[in-house]
Every structure is written in structure tokens, then in C-alpha cells.
Design a protein around this motif. Sequence first.
Motif, PDB file in Angstrom:
ATOM      1  N   LEU A 430      70.761  54.180  31.171  1.00  0.00           N
ATOM      2  CA  LEU A 430      70.155  55.109  32.121  1.00  0.00           C
ATOM      3  C   LEU A 430      71.165  56.071  32.733  1.00  0.00           C
ATOM      4  O   LEU A 430      70.799  56.877  33.596  1.00  0.00           O
ATOM      5  N   GLY A 431      72.425  55.996  32.289  1.00  0.00           N
ATOM      6  CA  GLY A 431      73.434  56.915  32.799  1.00  0.00           C
ATOM      7  C   GLY A 431      73.977  56.544  34.159  1.00  0.00           C
ATOM      8  O   GLY A 431      74.591  57.380  34.847  1.00  0.00           O
ATOM      9  N   GLU A 432      73.797  55.291  34.565  1.00  0.00           N
ATOM     10  CA  GLU A 432      74.283  54.825  35.863  1.00  0.00           C
ATOM     11  C   GLU A 432      75.560  54.017  35.705  1.00  0.00           C
ATOM     12  O   GLU A 432      75.926  53.611  34.593  1.00  0.00           O
ATOM     13  N   LYS A 433      76.225  53.786  36.802  1.00  0.00           N
ATOM     14  CA  LYS A 433      77.403  52.935  36.794  1.00  0.00           C
ATOM     15  C   LYS A 433      76.970  51.482  36.670  1.00  0.00           C
ATOM     16  O   LYS A 433      75.848  51.118  37.025  1.00  0.00           O
ATOM     17  N   HIS A 449      58.286  54.964  37.519  1.00  0.00           N
ATOM     18  CA  HIS A 449      57.459  56.170  37.609  1.00  0.00           C
ATOM     19  C   HIS A 449      56.299  55.945  38.584  1.00  0.00           C
ATOM     20  O   HIS A 449      55.694  54.865  38.592  1.00  0.00           O
ATOM     21  N   PRO A 450      55.979  56.948  39.416  1.00  0.00           N
ATOM     22  CA  PRO A 450      54.894  56.752  40.408  1.00  0.00           C
ATOM     23  C   PRO A 450      53.592  56.276  39.795  1.00  0.00           C
ATOM     24  O   PRO A 450      52.857  55.483  40.411  1.00  0.00           O
ATOM     25  N   GLY A 479      66.222  57.685  35.038  1.00  0.00           N
ATOM     26  CA  GLY A 479      67.650  57.644  34.796  1.00  0.00           C
ATOM     27  C   GLY A 479      68.423  58.435  35.829  1.00  0.00           C
ATOM     28  O   GLY A 479      67.862  58.964  36.804  1.00  0.00           O
ATOM     29  N   HIS A 480      69.715  58.528  35.617  1.00  0.00           N
ATOM     30  CA  HIS A 480      70.578  59.225  36.579  1.00  0.00           C
ATOM     31  C   HIS A 480      70.240  60.719  36.659  1.00  0.00           C
ATOM     32  O   HIS A 480      70.353  61.329  37.733  1.00  0.00           O
ATOM     33  N   ASP A 481      69.823  61.308  35.539  1.00  0.00           N
ATOM     34  CA  ASP A 481      69.517  62.739  35.513  1.00  0.00           C
ATOM     35  C   ASP A 481      68.075  63.037  35.883  1.00  0.00           C
ATOM     36  O   ASP A 481      67.634  64.193  35.812  1.00  0.00           O
ATOM     37  N   GLY A 482      67.314  62.028  36.300  1.00  0.00           N
ATOM     38  CA  GLY A 482      65.936  62.247  36.707  1.00  0.00           C
ATOM     39  C   GLY A 482      64.926  62.101  35.597  1.00  0.00           C
ATOM     40  O   GLY A 482      63.717  62.062  35.863  1.00  0.00           O
TER      41      GLY A 482
END
Length: 959
Positions: A430-433, A449-450, A479-482
Motif C-alpha cells: 500500500l506504499g506505507e512504512k 472504502h466508505p 493506499g498512501h497515494d489515496g
Amino acid sequence: MRSSFLIAICLAFAVFGYAPARGFEVITVPEDVNAVNLSDVIEVVQGQGGRVQLSTAPDADGIIRRIEVLASHPDTNPFFGLIALRNDSDQQIERLLVAPFYRLPGSGVFQPELGNSRIAAVTPSAGIRPVRLMDPEADVFEVTLDPGATMTIVAELSANRLPELYLWEPSAYRDYVNAFTLFRGVVLGVASLAAVFLTIMFVVKGRGVFPATAAFAWAVLAYLLIDFGLMGRLLGLSAGGVQPFRAAAEAGIATTLAGFLFIYLNLHRWHLRFIHLALGLAAMFIALFGFAFFQPDIAATISRLVLALLGLSGFFLILLLALRGYDRAVLLVPTWIIYIAWLFYAWLVVSGRVTNDIAQPAVAGGLVLIVMLLGFTAVQHAFSEGQVSVGTLSEVERRALALTGSGDFVFDWNIERDRVTVSDELATRLGEKRGALRGAIKRWLDRVHPDDRDRFRTAFDTLVELRRGKVSADMRVAGHDGSYRTFRMRVKPVLGGDGQVNRIVGTLQDVTEDRAARERLLHDAVHDSLTGLPNRQLFLDRLERSLVRARTPGGAKPAVFLIDIDRFMELEERIGHSAADSVLLAISRRIARIMRPLDTVARITGDQFAVILASEQAASKIAETAEQIRKALKAPFNFGDRDLVLTASIGVTIYDSNPSTAADVLRDAELAMYYAKRLGGDRIEAYRASARSIASYNRASEEDLERGMKQGELHVQFQPIIDTQSGQIAGAEALMRWNHPTRGSVMPDEFVPLAERSGQIEKLGRLAFEQSAAQAKDWLTTIGLPDGFFLSVNLSPSQLATETLLNDMRNLLAQDHALASHLKLEITESQVMTNPEHSAFMLEALRNMGLGLALDDFGTGHSSLSYLHRFPFDTIKIPAPFIRMGSDSGIAHTQAPIIKAIVALATDLDLMVIAEGVESVDEIERLRQLNCRYAQGFAFGAAMSGSELGRKLATQLGK
């Protein structure tokens, strides 16, 4: 007796003195030195007639004697080694004269010394005769020197050289031998254990790298057994008899090392030529192994050179693969560096640059070290790849390995601590640490997701309340970029000691790509691939829903348009298939721009579009929208440097709440569209009751056509193709005609489109070919056709696209193979470009059957020259517009140059050219002047029956 003989010889020398004297360097034997190297001071001379004559070294009184020593075996002429020893002490000295059978130092690379018996007999000039002592690795003689005596020793050699000779103190020599015996035992033990261990690994695991390593270990062990003298004793071999086995052992080391390198690095996976190289080398090594028993010195030379070559080439190969990140090569680098160092030291030893006592044992120990390192490397790689496991796996370990292998992510929610733990790999995805996704369930819920949160929360609450079951559902996580990725969550509750759920655990599988692929497949299944518009299936589904809403009180009643582009097939033949697709795409965009959000535009068939108009209810607004579409399509399309103007026939129907299906409503719009076409096209027509009569007429016509084909009402006529140079009939084109029982003659322009619409064109084309083939067969039997005569039959687009065409042709030609050379199939450019790859395959197959192929309407498309290069045509037909001479046709400026160019091109490509539509004598003369040899048209006569054309052919042939 022998002493008396020597005394007589000495007296004879003293009297006659005919032999030259020899001078010796007398070696004083030290008392406190354990070993003296005599290799450089011994003098080797060749015998003369099986004997050697010499003057002894002066004794203590300075007396020099002349002696002669005979060979121990008659009729031989050996070499002799001469040396003088002196005892300056006042005590008797005992020493051992030792000549080793084999010494690696100084043995050489090219035709190396492989060991042999060195001394056959030893004769002293005075004193006690030396006694031979039994030793498995050397010729050993016990020499006794009296106090103050000088002894000249004559050694009869077994060969022409004596590589090494030592004078040992007896007890020191025994200690020396015992010391190396211990070392050899250790080395042999380690080598044996390595060979046995690697063999067991192969038997247990069956991996290819283990037998290769084990074979190398066994080859090294065999070499050590020979080098340490054990093999000779076990087999009862003499010193010279060990030579072939020593050379074979060295060949075995080279062979197995090359095999290990090939198998370990998996070179057969990199290139097929490596397999060929390996097979060639294997054959060479097997031959080398056998060659060792015939020419051991040459075999040993090749083996030592191969070991050196393996070291250098293997180093560069391993380095190259290691730089590319190949794990096996990386693991082998340290071992190969040590092997290179061993090669260098071995070269120093065999070249004589290192000759100390530990040189040869050090080479043997280095070989064992290499075996251990290669075995360790193989085992290490086997463990790293999971090929070897220690002990059996527990169920928990097996499940953990299975989870790792599946690539899924672990999800664990500790309810008591309200802490979610997931795999670190999920955070990376997800592009996170790492660790960013751990924490309270609320933090995790905020990422969902809502649209999926309520489902996610409800599923977890249900698991906690019911304390059983499991959940398998897809959800989207930010993810990190939305952006969102889709994961399939499979979780189940875990109960604590109190029977309550204390955690929920499971896995998360990334299904983003799978879901996107599934959505793409669903979209493509109900949408047109060219325009992206809904296809017929989706259009009917939406229309059915609109009809359901229309039947409700106050429901909006939809209007349906069916839009058909007039003469679009002609346009496609003129501009080509790809350009026609671009025009269709532009048409779809123009229609879509007029529609509103509630409306639907769909592509029904190739050049037909349909509209569900739900945004307008008034008849005037519906008519206005249809007119906007008609005008939008009539506006010129810019195509390169010219404009294309299209028209459309539009059928309109408005749903009237009758119990009709979506297909019925669409059919009503289709009937209205056909009515508009019958009125000339480029118009809008609403559905009316009279249109049903048109439909009934069409159905009746279709039934008539089917009946006509069954009852033989359709038959072919033949239009002659004339050789303009000779005026003879060169061939004919088969043209289908329909003699209707009530309507009379029906023109092809009417029944061919009818056959295409009703799906009977394939059957009609098969009928035309069958009748043409039957007529040609009849002519062959009755009048005999000339070799160049042909019948040309038109092939419909659906026939070329069908899979049964080839079988039909084979069945027809199977009865008479001679027919193929007299039959030719005509195909238009548009037919070929509908599916170029399939067309190329079909045309090539037809060509291989012996059928001729003609490209009809040549020059009317945009890529005809490429057809001639790509497809196997043997004939091109020039269409009538290029042939007809009129005041408005510009023959001098356009037609003549075009025909001339086509004829020249066909001549260069060895193609036949036929001009169509020739209607006057002037046109015939013009074609003759332009070297167009073949032509057809009303100038030569209309189409005629087969019997009539047969009579003309018979007259032409003089029959």
C-alpha cells in the motif's frame, strides 16, 4: 665367484688400459644429517653392449681401480647411475639409498613422469654389497660404509633417467614414512567421509547436484589411493603398472569437475548450445578415460590442461553469472577462488619450482579441501532452496510455510487489546512504512472504502456475537497515494478460555488485478470493442428495463431509433477496412454528442446504430432529435486531404404500452429503417403498419430462395473471357442466375443481397462452385479442355470466413484432381481485409490444392499493392470503371496510364490481367494496344449456358 670375476676384470684394465678414466665428485657422508639429496650429483651414462666400464674414485690410499659392471639381464643395454661415497669417520656407517617410484614435484605438465621402478641392481666398487629392502613407494638399498673407506656405487637403472635419489639415515627414513602415513590416513578418511556423505545425500534427495559432487569426491579419493600407493598394493601392480591408473584418475577428476560445474550452474537452462557442448565434452572425457590405458602420459597431459582450462573459463563464467545475480554462482565464487589458488600451487609443484617434502601432500590435501568446499556449497544451496529440511515439519510450521508460499497477508485483530496486526508486506504493497497499519481497529476501518465500511463492520460484529463461522468478502483499502486496492478477506473467530471471542484472524489476498480483469471482461462482453458503445445484448437489456418502467403508471415511454449508414460497404471497399473503422468511430461520437444522460446509444451490427431516447416524450421533440442525428451524419467527414459525405436511413418507433418485448420493438424500428432505404435512403421513417408487409415479403423471398436452391431453379451461366491477341476463348466467369417459376428471371442484384441477409450466401456460393466444377468435368470428358482454360467462380465473404470451405473444396476435388487446374476463385479486396491473417491462411491452403486465385476489383482499395505481396494471387481483374471509354472518363489522362501501369506490374510479377466490363470494339482495340491480353464483357457476348459455351469451345478446338 663374482668377486673373482671383478678382480680379473680389474687386472685386465691395469694391463691394457684401453678405457678412458672418469672423475667423480666424492660425497662425504655426514653423521649428523638425516638425509642427503644425491639427485644432482649422480652421473647417468648409457651402457655399452650391456656393460659399463669406469675408474673408481681414489680410496684412502689414493688407489684408482678400473671396474666393469654387466647388466643384470643379458641382451639388455640399460643406463647406469654412478656415484662415490666416503666415510671419514672411524665408525662403520649404515645408510639407505632411496629412489622414489613417483614424485609430483618436477613431474611436468606435458608428458609428465607418472612413476616407475628406478633401480634394478646396485654394485659397489668395494665393501659389503648393498641389500635391497622392500618398500611400496621406492627402490631402497641398504649401504654399509667402512671407516675411512670410499665406495663407488654403480646403479643399474630401469629407465634412462633417475629423477630423485636420496641417502637416508635408516631410523630417520622410518620416522619420515610413519609421519606421512598418519597424514595420509587423515586425508583418506576425510575424503572417504565426504564421498559417502554426498552419495547418501544423492540417494536420499535425488538432486542432480549431489551425484555430480559425489562423483568428484570419489574421483579424488581414487586419485589419493593411487598417489599414496594403496591401489597398487591392493591390485598387486608394479611401479610401472600404476601409470595408466594414475592417468585415468587425473582424467576422472577433470571429467567430474566439469560435470559438476555444468550441473550446478544449470548451464542447460541458459542456452541449448550448452547441452550440445556438454555432450561433446562428455564423449571426449569418456574417450580420454579409456585412452589413459594406452598412452597414459598423453592422457595425463590432456587432463592437467583441462583442469587449468576449467579453472580459468569457470572463473569468468561464474563471475559473469554472479554479476547477473545468479544465486548459485554467488555461492560458488569463494570455492572457485580457492581452486584457482590450488591450481597455481600445483603448477609450481609439477614445474619443479617447489620441491620440498610437503609439496606433494599439500596438493593432495588441497584436493580434499576443494571436495569439502564444493560439497558444502551444494548442501548450502540445497538448504537455501528448501530442497533439504532438517526433521519433519509440524502442522503449525507446515501451515506457516503454506501461507508464505501463497503470498497472502496475515490479518490479526486482538479484540481484548483492540490491536490490529498485519504483515509488513501489506504496508509495502500500500506504499506505507512498515508498522503503519498496526493499531486500533478504528484506524484500520478509516482506510476501508466508505462503500465497504458498513459491510466490514457488520461482518466483524456478527463473528463476535455468534462466536463461530467465517467471513470471505472483498473490500477496498486505501493506499498512501489515496488510490484503493481490492483485498479478499478470509477471517474466522478464535475463542478464549472463557468461550468468548478474543481475536479474529485470517488472511488478506490482493485481488486488485483479478477484479480489474473480471470487470474488463464483463465490460467487453456487453460493449463494442471498436466504439466502446453498448452492444446488441446490453442494448436489449436496457430497452427491456425501459419497457418495464414504461408500463408503470406515469412511466416515460421510450422511442427507439435504428440508424443504418447508406452504402457503407461500398465506402469500405473504396477506403479500406481500417479507415472504415475510423469513420464508424467518428459516427458513434457524433451520435453520442446529441444524446442526454437518460438516453442510450449502441452499435448493433457493423454499420448499424440504435438509440433509446428516454429524455424526450413529445413526438415533435423525438422527430427533431432524429433529424439532428441525420444532419450530424451528413456533415462531411475529413479523411486525409478529402471529405467524405455519408447519409443514413433512420427508422423510428415509439413504444405504445403494448405487451411487446425489447426484440419486438427493435424489429419495428428495423422495419421502419428498411422502408426508409427502399425510398432511397437519407431519410427518417416512423414505424407503420404497412412496414409489416415489407417484412412478410422479405420472409417470403427468403423462403422462395431456399426453395429455389433445393428445386434447381438457380443455375450458373458463363461469360467468356477472350484472348484479345488471338480472339480465342481463354476462360469463362461463372455467374449465378435464378429462373423463378412465377416472377421469371430474378437479377443477382436482388437475390444475392437477400441471400446475405438471410444467411444463405454460403449455401449459394457452394452451389455455384459445385455446378461450375460439374460443368468443367463434363467438358473434360466430352471435348477436352486446353491446359490454360479456366472457370472463374466468385467467393462470398462469408465463405472465405467459414471453417468448412477447405473441406468442401477438398471433397469436390477429391473426385477428379485434374479439375483444380481449370478452376479459379475470385475474391475482392474488402473480403481479404476483413480478417487478413485468416484470409492469408485460407488462400494459401486453397492455392496448395491447385486452385487459381484472382483478385477482383483491383485498384479500388487503398492497399492493393500490399495484397499482391502478401497473398498468393495469380490473376488480377481490372474493374469496368477503368475500362469504359467515354467523354467524361478522361482516357488520355487517367485510364490509359493506369491500365498500362497495372499491365506492366502484372507482367513483372508473372500475373494474368483480365479487363472487366468491355462493351465496345474501341475498348477492345485500346486494351490490345495497352498489351492487356485478356478481357470480358458484352462486347464478346452475354453470359450463356454451359451447353452453348461448350459448343463454341468444341468449334474452337476443331471437334
